[in-house]
Design an enzyme around this catalytic site. Structure first.
Site, PDB file in Angstrom:
ATOM      1  N   ARG A 255       0.876  -1.178   0.000  1.00 51.35           N
ATOM      2  CA  ARG A 255       0.000   0.000   0.000  1.00 51.35           C
ATOM      3  C   ARG A 255       0.907   1.219   0.000  1.00 51.35           C
ATOM      4  NH1 ARG A 255      -0.728   2.586   4.703  1.00 51.35           N
ATOM      5  NH2 ARG A 255      -1.032   0.924   6.188  1.00 51.35           N
ATOM      6  N   HIS A 259      -3.136   4.281   5.154  1.00 55.44           N
ATOM      7  CA  HIS A 259      -4.200   3.280   5.329  1.00 55.44           C
ATOM      8  C   HIS A 259      -5.529   3.838   4.832  1.00 55.44           C
ATOM      9  CE1 HIS A 259      -6.876   0.319   6.966  1.00 55.44           C
ATOM     10  NE2 HIS A 259      -7.492   1.258   7.649  1.00 55.44           N
ATOM     11  N   TYR A 268       5.056   5.527  11.101  1.00 58.02           N
ATOM     12  CA  TYR A 268       5.433   4.140  11.409  1.00 58.02           C
ATOM     13  C   TYR A 268       6.200   3.415  10.300  1.00 58.02           C
ATOM     14  CZ  TYR A 268       0.942   3.388   8.966  1.00 58.02           C
ATOM     15  OH  TYR A 268      -0.077   3.402   8.054  1.00 58.02           O
TER      16      TYR A 268
HETATM   17  C1  LIG Z   1     -13.640  -6.221  12.688  1.00 58.34           C
HETATM   18  C2  LIG Z   1     -12.879  -4.932  12.508  1.00 58.34           C
HETATM   19  N1  LIG Z   1     -11.909  -4.620  13.378  1.00 58.34           N
HETATM   20  C3  LIG Z   1     -11.210  -3.475  13.214  1.00 58.34           C
HETATM   21  C4  LIG Z   1     -11.503  -2.617  12.187  1.00 58.34           C
HETATM   22  C5  LIG Z   1     -10.684  -1.326  11.979  1.00 58.34           C
HETATM   23  N2  LIG Z   1      -9.823  -1.553  10.797  1.00 58.34           N
HETATM   24  C6  LIG Z   1     -10.180  -1.094   9.594  1.00 58.34           C
HETATM   25  S1  LIG Z   1      -9.088  -1.530   8.430  1.00 58.34           S
HETATM   26  C7  LIG Z   1      -8.083  -2.298   9.541  1.00 58.34           C
HETATM   27  C8  LIG Z   1      -6.802  -2.957   9.107  1.00 58.34           C
HETATM   28  C9  LIG Z   1      -6.991  -3.863   7.954  1.00 58.34           C
HETATM   29  O1  LIG Z   1      -5.762  -4.311   7.496  1.00 58.34           O
HETATM   30  P1  LIG Z   1      -5.684  -5.340   6.322  1.00 58.34           P
HETATM   31  O2  LIG Z   1      -6.647  -6.448   6.549  1.00 58.34           O
HETATM   32  O3  LIG Z   1      -4.268  -5.712   6.147  1.00 58.34           O
HETATM   33  O4  LIG Z   1      -6.234  -4.538   5.056  1.00 58.34           O
HETATM   34  P2  LIG Z   1      -5.603  -3.216   4.386  1.00 58.34           P
HETATM   35  O5  LIG Z   1      -6.239  -2.055   5.079  1.00 58.34           O
HETATM   36  O6  LIG Z   1      -4.140  -3.248   4.592  1.00 58.34           O
HETATM   37  O7  LIG Z   1      -6.000  -3.268   2.958  1.00 58.34           O
HETATM   38  C10 LIG Z   1      -8.629  -2.221  10.803  1.00 58.34           C
HETATM   39  C11 LIG Z   1      -8.011  -2.806  12.020  1.00 58.34           C
HETATM   40  C12 LIG Z   1     -12.548  -2.972  11.309  1.00 58.34           C
HETATM   41  N3  LIG Z   1     -12.903  -2.217  10.262  1.00 58.34           N
HETATM   42  N4  LIG Z   1     -13.213  -4.147  11.486  1.00 58.34           N
END
Ligand SMILES: Cc1ncc(C[n+]2csc(CCOP(=O)(O)OP(=O)(O)O)c2C)c(N)n1
Ligand SMILES: [Mg+2]
Length: 359
Positions: A255, A259, A268
């Site tokens: 990415r 985020h 970070y």
């Molecule tokens: C069940 C849940 N827990 C926490 C969140 C907050 N949250 C949104 S995105 C994220 C990280 C996701 O990381 P990843 O699965 O690697 O996907 P990326 O954003 O890197 O595409 C978190 C913790 C959420 N949306 N849903």
């Protein structure tokens, strides 16, 4: 082919390297139309993504998760049939577009409008899913339904590296393995889950190897290489269609942006890391590949940019028109066919507070 890339042996599939050189023996036979579709949708995705960022920055869109750097994902859509079902998380604009979802729907979702979740009837894409990992369960459920009905339909679900730490992911993987659900798990390992690095997401060496524990095949691929994504997904989808069970594809990507628009990644991660991945840009390498085939010219690029600009402008105009007419009540209306008493109570509370504001 997938069986020759055992992730436990450190095998990793790449077809097109960062310099745009192709490994002939692995090169898929794609038509000129399909090759151009991959390139054009990657470019559209990058431009539409950039537009969304500008809309958010100028207060015309809510919090938004950029795709930037992960555009090779569009090849997943090319490897699926129209009747197959796709279950996205929130960073899959490219796959949604290549499978025919209108761009304005995506914009509407991030403008906070329920209308964004209404996919046209003939397009088998589920709406954007923000609760991390939950869509894996939906995809396996839909795959099981297809299996029971003897529909030759496959489901593909996309999720991030962070998603693999959710219970839902493990339940979905286990169920899919036991019942040979016709489902493909497409993990976009972009190295980060907000500020959590992949290294502390799991103690396993690869995410792909988790498939082995659940009794089915897994493969780690170059997620910035559209050809590797196409080859692996095509084989996984057909494997599932033939009743041979699921596959986990770990697509190694990065990415490039934050985020979401609410994040500051400079807190970070290092610039050096970002630069390393920018050199592995999926669009850059695919452009060289097309150029070598005589399919890319400056004129083609100029026309493409013009076409995408117009498509994006039209989508923004449509989305903003619908958004202007959207009522906050909508968020209560579409959860269930009939509103539950709790939602009814919340809706009444909303009406009361709007009334107070107006007074
Ligand atoms: C069940 C849940 N827990 C926490 C969140 C907050 N949250 C949104 S995105 C994220 C990280 C996701 O990381 P990843 O699965 O690697 O996907 P990326 O954003 O890197 O595409 C978190 C913790 C959420 N949306 N849903
Ligand atoms: Mg991630």
């Amino acid at each position: 082919m997938i069986e020759h890339f055992n992730p436990l042996e450190g095998k990793f599939l790449q077809v097109l390297d960062k310099g745009g050189h192709v490994y002939k023996i692995l090169e898929p036979k794609l038509s000129t139309n399909d090759l151009k579709k991959i390139y054009e949708t990657m470019v559209l995705t990058r431009m539409a993504d950039d537009k969304a960022l500008k809309l958010q920055r100028s207060g015309r869109m809510g919090t938004f998760a950029q795709v930037l750097g992960q555009e090779a994902q569009v090849a997943v859509g090319l490897a699926m049939k129209k009747e197959d079902w796709f279950f996205p998380s929130f960073r899959e604009l490219g796959i949604l577009l290549v499978r025919g979802s209108p761009l304005e729907k995506f914009y509407l979702t991030f403008m906070g409008c329920e209308e964004g979740n209404r996919t046209p009837k003939d397009i088998n894409n589920f709406p954007v899913c923000v609760p991390v990992g939950s869509q894996t369960v939906h995809a396996v459920g839909a795959a099981m339904a297809a299996k029971i009905k003897r529909d030759k339909v496959v489901t593909v679900v996309a999720f991030g590296d962070g998603g693999t730490s959710e219970g839902d992911f493990h339940e979905a993987m286990n169920f899919a393995g036991v019942f040979k659900a016709p489902c493909v798990f497409f993990c976009q390992n972009n190295q980060w889950a907000i500020s959590t690095p992949r290294s502390i997401q799991t103690a396993a060496k690869t995410i792909a190897q988790k498939a082995i524990a659940y009794g089915f095949q897994g493969i780690q691929i170059d997620g910035n290489d559209p050809l590797a994504i196409y080859v692996a997904t095509k084989e996984a989808v057909e494997h599932a269609r033939q009743g041979k069970g699921p596959t986990l594809i770990e697509s190694l990507t990065y990415r490039i942006g934050p985020h979401t628009t609410a994040d500051d990644p400079t807190l970070y991660r290092t610039e050096k890391e970002v630069k390393y991945w920018q050199e592995r840009d999926p669009i850059k390498r695919f452009k060289i590949y097309l150029q070598k085939k005589g399919l890319w010219t400056k004129k083609y690029e100029d026309n493409l940019i013009k076409k995408c600009t117009k498509q994006i402008e039209d989508a923004v105009a449509k989305a903003e028109k619908i958004a202007a007419a959207t009522k906050p009540e909508d968020m209560f209306r579409y959860m269930y066919e009939k509103m539950t008493p709790v939602l009814q109570e919340q809706l009444e509370y909303l009406h009361e507070s709007l009334g107070e504001k107006e007074a």
